[in-house]
Design a protein around this motif. Structure first.
Motif, short mmCIF file in Angstrom:
data_model
loop_
_atom_site.label_atom_id
_atom_site.label_comp_id
_atom_site.label_asym_id
_atom_site.label_seq_id
_atom_site.Cartn_x
_atom_site.Cartn_y
_atom_site.Cartn_z
N GLY A 338 0.80 -1.01 0.13
CA GLY A 338 -0.01 -0.14 0.05
C GLY A 338 0.99 1.22 -0.05
O GLY A 338 2.10 1.19 0.17
N MET A 339 0.10 2.31 -0.40
CA MET A 339 1.01 3.58 -0.64
C MET A 339 0.18 4.85 -0.47
O MET A 339 -1.01 4.74 -1.09
CB MET A 339 1.87 3.83 -1.74
CG MET A 339 1.25 3.48 -2.92
SD MET A 339 2.41 3.36 -4.35
CE MET A 339 1.96 1.96 -4.97
N SER A 340 0.45 5.88 0.27
CA SER A 340 -0.21 7.21 0.10
C SER A 340 0.34 8.04 -1.17
O SER A 340 1.31 7.59 -1.80
CB SER A 340 -0.02 7.98 1.31
OG SER A 340 1.34 8.47 1.57
N GLY A 341 -0.38 9.13 -1.27
CA GLY A 341 0.23 10.12 -2.44
C GLY A 341 1.81 10.43 -2.10
O GLY A 341 2.55 10.44 -2.99
N GLN A 342 2.08 10.54 -0.63
CA GLN A 342 3.39 10.99 -0.27
C GLN A 342 4.34 9.79 -0.48
O GLN A 342 5.49 9.97 -0.97
CB GLN A 342 3.55 11.47 1.06
CG GLN A 342 4.66 11.94 1.59
CD GLN A 342 4.70 13.51 1.26
OE1 GLN A 342 3.96 13.86 0.25
NE2 GLN A 342 5.60 14.41 1.99
N GLY A 343 3.92 8.48 -0.30
CA GLY A 343 4.63 7.42 -0.56
C GLY A 343 4.96 7.39 -1.96
O GLY A 343 5.97 6.68 -2.42
N ARG A 344 3.90 7.56 -2.94
CA ARG A 344 4.15 7.62 -4.31
C ARG A 344 5.40 8.42 -4.76
O ARG A 344 6.08 8.23 -5.67
CB ARG A 344 2.98 7.80 -5.16
CG ARG A 344 1.74 6.41 -5.12
CD ARG A 344 0.72 6.71 -6.00
NE ARG A 344 -0.27 7.82 -5.68
CZ ARG A 344 -1.18 7.43 -4.61
NH1 ARG A 344 -1.21 6.21 -4.11
NH2 ARG A 344 -1.89 8.40 -4.23
N GLN A 345 5.18 9.56 -4.11
CA GLN A 345 6.31 10.73 -4.49
C GLN A 345 7.63 10.13 -4.18
O GLN A 345 8.65 10.30 -4.99
CB GLN A 345 5.89 12.01 -3.73
CG GLN A 345 4.73 12.67 -4.57
CD GLN A 345 5.12 13.19 -5.91
OE1 GLN A 345 6.04 13.53 -6.29
NE2 GLN A 345 4.12 12.86 -6.74
N TYR A 346 7.56 9.56 -2.92
CA TYR A 346 8.88 8.86 -2.55
C TYR A 346 9.49 8.09 -3.65
O TYR A 346 10.75 7.96 -3.75
CB TYR A 346 8.97 8.15 -1.23
CG TYR A 346 10.18 7.82 -0.50
CD1 TYR A 346 10.97 8.71 0.16
CD2 TYR A 346 10.55 6.50 -0.71
CE1 TYR A 346 12.44 8.28 0.54
CE2 TYR A 346 11.77 6.03 -0.14
CZ TYR A 346 12.59 7.07 0.42
OH TYR A 346 13.95 6.62 1.04
N LEU A 347 8.70 6.87 -4.06
CA LEU A 347 9.34 5.94 -5.14
C LEU A 347 9.52 6.82 -6.22
O LEU A 347 10.71 6.39 -6.79
CB LEU A 347 8.08 4.97 -5.01
CG LEU A 347 7.87 4.10 -3.78
CD1 LEU A 347 6.58 3.06 -4.26
CD2 LEU A 347 9.00 3.28 -3.54
N LYS A 352 14.96 5.23 -9.21
CA LYS A 352 16.15 5.05 -10.00
C LYS A 352 17.40 4.49 -9.22
O LYS A 352 18.26 3.83 -9.80
CB LYS A 352 16.57 6.28 -10.82
CG LYS A 352 15.52 6.63 -11.80
CD LYS A 352 15.95 7.80 -12.50
CE LYS A 352 14.77 8.07 -13.61
NZ LYS A 352 15.25 9.38 -14.44
N ARG A 353 17.43 4.90 -7.90
CA ARG A 353 18.48 4.38 -7.05
C ARG A 353 18.29 2.83 -6.43
O ARG A 353 19.32 2.40 -5.97
CB ARG A 353 18.73 5.38 -6.03
CG ARG A 353 19.04 6.80 -6.30
CD ARG A 353 18.89 7.84 -5.10
NE ARG A 353 19.70 7.29 -3.98
CZ ARG A 353 19.40 8.09 -2.84
NH1 ARG A 353 18.20 8.74 -2.72
NH2 ARG A 353 20.22 7.62 -1.75
N ILE A 354 17.14 2.55 -6.37
CA ILE A 354 16.86 1.33 -5.64
C ILE A 354 17.10 0.13 -6.75
O ILE A 354 16.56 0.01 -7.79
CB ILE A 354 15.27 1.25 -5.34
CG1 ILE A 354 14.91 2.37 -4.49
CG2 ILE A 354 14.94 -0.27 -4.88
CD1 ILE A 354 13.54 2.49 -4.04
N SER A 355 18.09 -0.73 -6.42
CA SER A 355 18.56 -1.84 -7.08
C SER A 355 17.63 -3.06 -7.13
O SER A 355 17.79 -4.05 -7.76
CB SER A 355 20.13 -2.13 -6.93
OG SER A 355 20.30 -2.47 -5.56
N VAL A 356 16.94 -3.12 -6.09
CA VAL A 356 16.08 -4.29 -5.61
C VAL A 356 14.78 -4.14 -6.50
O VAL A 356 14.18 -3.14 -6.47
CB VAL A 356 15.72 -4.41 -4.24
CG1 VAL A 356 14.88 -5.66 -3.97
CG2 VAL A 356 17.12 -4.53 -3.43
N PRO A 357 14.34 -5.29 -7.02
CA PRO A 357 13.07 -5.37 -8.18
C PRO A 357 12.07 -4.91 -7.06
O PRO A 357 11.89 -5.60 -6.06
CB PRO A 357 12.90 -6.56 -8.50
CG PRO A 357 14.23 -7.19 -8.56
CD PRO A 357 15.07 -6.57 -7.41
#
Length: 411
Positions: A338-347, A352-357
């Motif tokens: 799950g995610m909030s609007g703020q969580g989506r912005q963080y992702l 691009k920095r996150i190497s884990v799928p």
């Protein structure tokens, strides 16, 4: 965006969790709260009261911005492994802080203990093994080992469950070489193992579950200790399924497994050792319910939680070899619940920095960690009424991440 992680079960989400969430955000000045949450089965080897999707809704309503699933192979483990799995996820998401509740309330207590253990590693492990062989539980043996090496020192109480987890969070940060900064908050009022609900607004999750699992429970009895959203989500779940999950619903399945599996297969199950399965097979024949069975099986050496986890792995057919394969190497994926609007912005800003799928459904990747999760989720669904099971078995494949606002998917 500054992010802070919390490692949770929310079984169910209550006012103490709400306080923790608010304090975590305030004390770390976080823009985003990332909740790493156990899925269908939990660290003490028991089923979650309600599904992970219902608990994700509770978490988002309570202030979480991202809810990430902690896989079964970590969520049902002793504190050290549980903590390492959760911290690995937060590390991979470039989380700035991790905030946990503790009975200590002082982060220096944990860092001091870690420094001492790292310096005295060999002797510390020697004494742990010594005290375990004398019949003590592992947490008790750890406390005795520290006392044997530092007789006059004031020891952080490692018999307290949140202190134990907090120490292992910090140990995992050190092991990973992570830049995550740990922060701890003193637990308010209710303690983890409190069995009954008092009049004040904060109660333990244990006491809330005990109330809900009574034969003639009323939801109104917990209304003062949970947020309104939790209250309504619990109400909706019970109306739909007519159950709150607990071990009694799974005991006939466990009993079948114990009485029909050959000894060599029971020995191969994760956490099966020293012929423990013989004791389980013997007592399951006489026990009329799971509580009675556990009372008969429990010993001084094998704690309730330790035996309960072994029973769970028997139920889900999770072997030593599978766990070894699933947890070796680097983190294979991050599953978003799950995610909030703020969580989506963080992702969007960090992806691009996150190497884990990052995945949203269990069909998106093939890995032993996820194979175990699929089987555990299917097992969890068997507690539902027969007419609800077909839909419940498909739910994990069909449910997208829960979003609090209608926005396009970030990836």
């Amino acid at each position: 965006m500054k992010s802070t992680g919390v490692i949770v079960e929310y079984n169910p989400f209550h006012n103490g969790h709400l306080y923790h969430m608010e304090e975590a955000r305030k004390q770390t000045n976080a823009d985003v709260i990332i909740a790493v949450m156990s899925g269908t089965f939990l660290q003490r080897g028991e089923p979650a009261l309600v599904s992970k999707w219902q608990r994700t809704k509770m978490a988002l309503a309570g202030g979480a911005d991202l809810v990430i699933e902690l896989p079964y192979a970590y969520s049902t483990q002793k504190a050290e492994t549980f903590a390492f799995g959760a911290i690995s996820i937060l590390h991979s998401l470039f989380t700035k802080n991790v905030c946990f509740g503790s009975e200590s309330g002082q982060i220096e207590d944990f860092t001091k203990l870690l420094g001492f253990i790292n310096t005295n590693h060999t002797n510390y492990n020697f004494y742990i093994q010594k005290f375990v062989k004398e019949g003590n539980s592992y947490p008790k043996a750890c406390a005795l080992a520290y006392k044997a090496l530092q007789p006059s020192a004031t020891l952080i109480d490692l018999s307290k469950p949140n202190n134990i987890l907090g120490f292992h969070y910090i140990q995992a940060i050190h092991r990973l070489g992570s830049d995550i900064t740990p922060v701890t908050i003193l637990r308010k009022q209710a303690q983890y193992h409190d069995q009954s609900i008092e009049k004040h607004s904060i109660a333990s999750a244990t006491s809330i579950r005990n109330e809900l699992l009574k034969q003639n429970f009323t939801l109104s009895s917990i209304s003062h200790v949970v947020p309104e959203t939790t209250y309504h989500l619990l109400q909706d779940y019970y109306k739909k399924y007519d159950i709150f999950h607990n071990w009694e619903q799974y005991f006939p399945l466990l009993k079948y497994r114990l009485l029909t599996l050959p000894n060599e297969q029971l020995e191969a199950i994760y956490e099966g050792e020293e012929g423990l399965h013989h004791r389980l097979k013997k007592h399951c024949q006489a026990a009329q319910n799971f509580s009675e069975f556990m009372t008969l099986v429990k010993t001084k050496r094998y704690t309730w939680n330790r035996i309960q986890r072994y029973c769970l792995h028997i139920l889900t057919n999770t072997t030593k070899k599978e766990i070894e394969e699933a947890t070796k190497g680097e983190l294979p994926y991050i599953r978003i619940l799950g995610m909030s609007g703020q969580g989506r912005q963080y992702l969007k800003r960090t992806k691009k920095r996150i190497s884990v799928p990052m995945i949203t459904r269990p069909t998106e990747i093939d890995h032993p960690l996820l194979t175990i999760d699929k089987r555990a989720t299917a097992c969890y669904a068997l507690a539902y009424p027969p007419e609800k099971q077909a839909d419940a078995l498909l739910e994990d494949y069909a449910t997208p991440p829960i979003q609090t606002k209608e926005e396009s998917h970030p990836f």
